[in-house]
Design an enzyme around this catalytic site. Structure first.
Site, PDB file in Angstrom:
ATOM      1  N   HIS A 342       1.085  -1.071  -0.388  1.00 60.34           N
ATOM      2  CA  HIS A 342       0.115   0.184   0.154  1.00 60.34           C
ATOM      3  C   HIS A 342       0.968   1.027  -0.108  1.00 60.34           C
ATOM      4  O   HIS A 342       0.880   1.783   0.893  1.00 60.34           O
ATOM      5  CB  HIS A 342      -0.975   0.023   1.709  1.00 60.34           C
ATOM      6  CG  HIS A 342      -2.239   1.058   1.244  1.00 60.34           C
ATOM      7  ND1 HIS A 342      -1.840   1.910   1.352  1.00 60.34           N
ATOM      8  CD2 HIS A 342      -3.464   0.415   0.733  1.00 60.34           C
ATOM      9  CE1 HIS A 342      -3.169   2.397   1.124  1.00 60.34           C
ATOM     10  NE2 HIS A 342      -4.482   1.992   0.918  1.00 60.34           N
ATOM     11  N   ILE A 348       1.867   4.436   1.113  1.00 69.27           N
ATOM     12  CA  ILE A 348       0.281   6.064   1.986  1.00 69.27           C
ATOM     13  C   ILE A 348       0.555   5.052   2.990  1.00 69.27           C
ATOM     14  O   ILE A 348      -0.356   3.645   3.182  1.00 69.27           O
ATOM     15  CB  ILE A 348      -0.292   6.183   1.033  1.00 69.27           C
ATOM     16  CG1 ILE A 348       0.161   6.889   0.170  1.00 69.27           C
ATOM     17  CG2 ILE A 348      -1.647   7.272   1.590  1.00 69.27           C
ATOM     18  CD1 ILE A 348      -0.714   7.402  -1.300  1.00 69.27           C
ATOM     19  N   GLY A 351      -6.644   4.848   5.667  1.00 68.75           N
ATOM     20  CA  GLY A 351      -6.973   5.876   6.180  1.00 68.75           C
ATOM     21  C   GLY A 351      -7.634   4.635   7.488  1.00 68.75           C
ATOM     22  O   GLY A 351      -7.862   5.708   8.663  1.00 68.75           O
ATOM     23  N   VAL A 352      -7.892   3.718   6.410  1.00 67.90           N
ATOM     24  CA  VAL A 352      -8.297   2.383   7.574  1.00 67.90           C
ATOM     25  C   VAL A 352      -7.684   2.679   9.297  1.00 67.90           C
ATOM     26  O   VAL A 352      -8.278   2.003  10.674  1.00 67.90           O
ATOM     27  CB  VAL A 352      -9.264   1.105   7.044  1.00 67.90           C
ATOM     28  CG1 VAL A 352      -8.390   0.720   7.082  1.00 67.90           C
ATOM     29  CG2 VAL A 352     -10.100   0.266   8.436  1.00 67.90           C
ATOM     30  N   GLU A 356      -8.535   3.918  13.245  1.00 66.97           N
ATOM     31  CA  GLU A 356      -7.834   2.210  13.996  1.00 66.97           C
ATOM     32  C   GLU A 356      -7.601   2.970  15.332  1.00 66.97           C
ATOM     33  O   GLU A 356      -7.726   2.662  16.553  1.00 66.97           O
ATOM     34  CB  GLU A 356      -7.254   1.351  13.603  1.00 66.97           C
ATOM     35  CG  GLU A 356      -6.914   0.227  14.735  1.00 66.97           C
ATOM     36  CD  GLU A 356      -7.702  -0.671  15.723  1.00 66.97           C
ATOM     37  OE1 GLU A 356      -7.668  -1.020  16.228  1.00 66.97           O
ATOM     38  OE2 GLU A 356      -8.840  -0.572  14.773  1.00 66.97           O
TER      39      GLU A 356
END
Length: 436
Positions: A342, A348, A351-352, A356
């Site tokens: 990723h 990067i 976003g998830v 968290e």
């Protein structure tokens, strides 16, 4: 200035007309717990939403400062915020039944008297000041110059310049509660006659009159009373600077030098100070961060959270303000396993995983409460999620969580992640605790 936070001893109210809308409004100042900060509450709206008096919530800066969160807004906040900051009140809930505070006589004097009638009390929590250690300078297309340089105290030097150089004034002073009360708070707002019609055409200053503003026409001053100071206009600009800079969220030690200031330049200076503060924090190695009290290192964090590699996303907790706010830190390294996919060649942080990280910081708030140790925090929902900027290896992620609602073992929080003072993600979260 005291090294401890302060709030009001009791609630106090004032009523009157607002400047721009002309509406009748009652404003009540309430005491607030340590770490609460200054917040506005719109009592006239459904669910009575609150709006943080923070630089992130500035919406417009035309002739006054407007704050907003979601669909709720509050206008012309600078005078009441100036009085609170000028007198050293860190924590207060500002409740209103309209969208703009009463204008009073156009100065901060009515709010100063309201605060004094309520009384000010010291709280047990330490006050976090920001000491300016590097010069900040900005210029605007309108000709405003704003500079802040290191100084052991909070000081403002202001040059006010009117159209064609009319009523050019200068005032310089240290800002302390005693000086603010005597030299700054009584200075009234002012407007040049040629600006009045455009403001009225825009539907502004519906509540304006010679009783709550000084009008300058040519070389004459139109007012219900003479100028309160020879340099009243420069002093009022200082009043506004104090209110707008308070949106940074901490008392400042530094010397502000302002030429042709306004709400736009003032709030941009506050943003610049916030960015400098964030960079300063990011440059401090974790090993140099003080331990003990409300500072938790990774070993302390692992005593609270059950998460382990590769899913522990909080390296350190920098501050816990009572049980309402928490700030965590995640040092983003290229060694994170998710960067393998990723994305290859363009790493990067997902976003998830930022969500968290917010949830883990929120769980720390819950798990530190008596009787909650050993439980597990479950993520229940995420609303109003926004990803604003990419997070890349080498970034230090500051994770701020604030409790907005609590019911037994369920928390609703507002979360925000920042890198170098800029918001990279934010969300409204709900999660709860269950037994293992």
């Amino acid at each position: 200035m005291s090294s401890f936070q302060h709030t009001l001893a009791k609630s106090a109210s004032v009523s009157g007309s607002s400047l721009h809308t002309g509406e009748k409004v009652t404003l009540t100042l309430h005491p607030a717990p340590p770490g609460h900060g200054r917040k506005f509450k719109r009592k006239d709206l459904p669910d009575e939403p609150t709006i943080d008096a923070s630089i992130e919530n500035v919406k417009t800066v035309e002739r006054s400062t407007t704050l907003g969160e979601g669909n709720a807004k509050v206008h012309t906040v600078e005078h009441v915020l100036s009085a609170l900051a000028g007198l050293g009140v860190d924590n207060a809930l500002i409740e209103m039944d309209a969208n703009e505070p009463p204008i009073g006589d156009g100065s901060a004097q009515p709010y100063l008297e309201l605060i004094k009638s309520a009384g000010i009390v010291e709280q047990s929590a330490a006050r976090a000041e920001y000491v300016v250690n590097e010069t900040i300078h900005l210029e605007t297309k309108s000709g405003s110059l704003m500079t802040i340089v290191p100084d052991p105290v909070f000081r403002i030097s202001c040059t006010q310049v009117g159209p064609e150089g009319r009523f050019t004034q200068y005032h310089s002073t240290e800002i302390t509660p005693a000086i603010y009360e005597k030299e700054i708070a009584p200075a009234r707002t002012f407007v040049f006659y040629e600006d009045v019609k455009p403001l009225m055409d825009k539907g502004l200053i519906r509540g304006g009159s010679l009783e709550n503003a000084v009008v300058v026409r040519g070389d004459s001053v139109l007012s219900k009373e003479p100028l309160r100071y020879r340099d009243e206009f420069a002093r009022h600009k200082i009043l506004d600077i104090i209110g707008d800079l308070s949106l940074f969220g901490r008392p400042i030690r530094g010397h502000v030098i302002a030429v042709k200031p306004g709400h736009g330049p003032n709030t941009e200076l506050a943003r610049s100070v916030a960015r400098q503060c964030a960079k300063t924090m990011a440059l401090v190695p974790p090993s140099m961060t003080p331990k003990g009290g409300d500072v938790l290192d990774v070993n302390d964090v692992m005593k609270l959270l059950p998460h382990r590699y590769p899913f522990l996303l909080v390296d350190r907790v920098l501050g816990l303000d009572s049980d309402l706010k928490c700030t965590g830190v995640k040092n983003v390294s290229i060694n994170e396993p998710y960067f393998q996919g990723h994305f290859p060649g363009h790493p990067i942080m997902p976003g998830v995983l930022q969500l968290e990280a917010m949830a883990q910081v929120g769980s720390i708030l819950l798990l530190r409460q008596p009787g909650n140790a050993g439980k597990i925090g479950y993520f229940m929902s995420a609303d109003s999620v926004k990803f604003r900027k990419p997070v890349v290896p080498g970034d230090t992620l500051f994770i701020d969580l604030e409790v907005t609602q609590r019911k037994r073992l369920i928390l609703k929080c507002r979360g925000r992640c920042t890198v170098n003072g800029e918001v990279v993600s934010e969300a409204e979260l709900m999660f709860g605790l269950v037994d293992k």
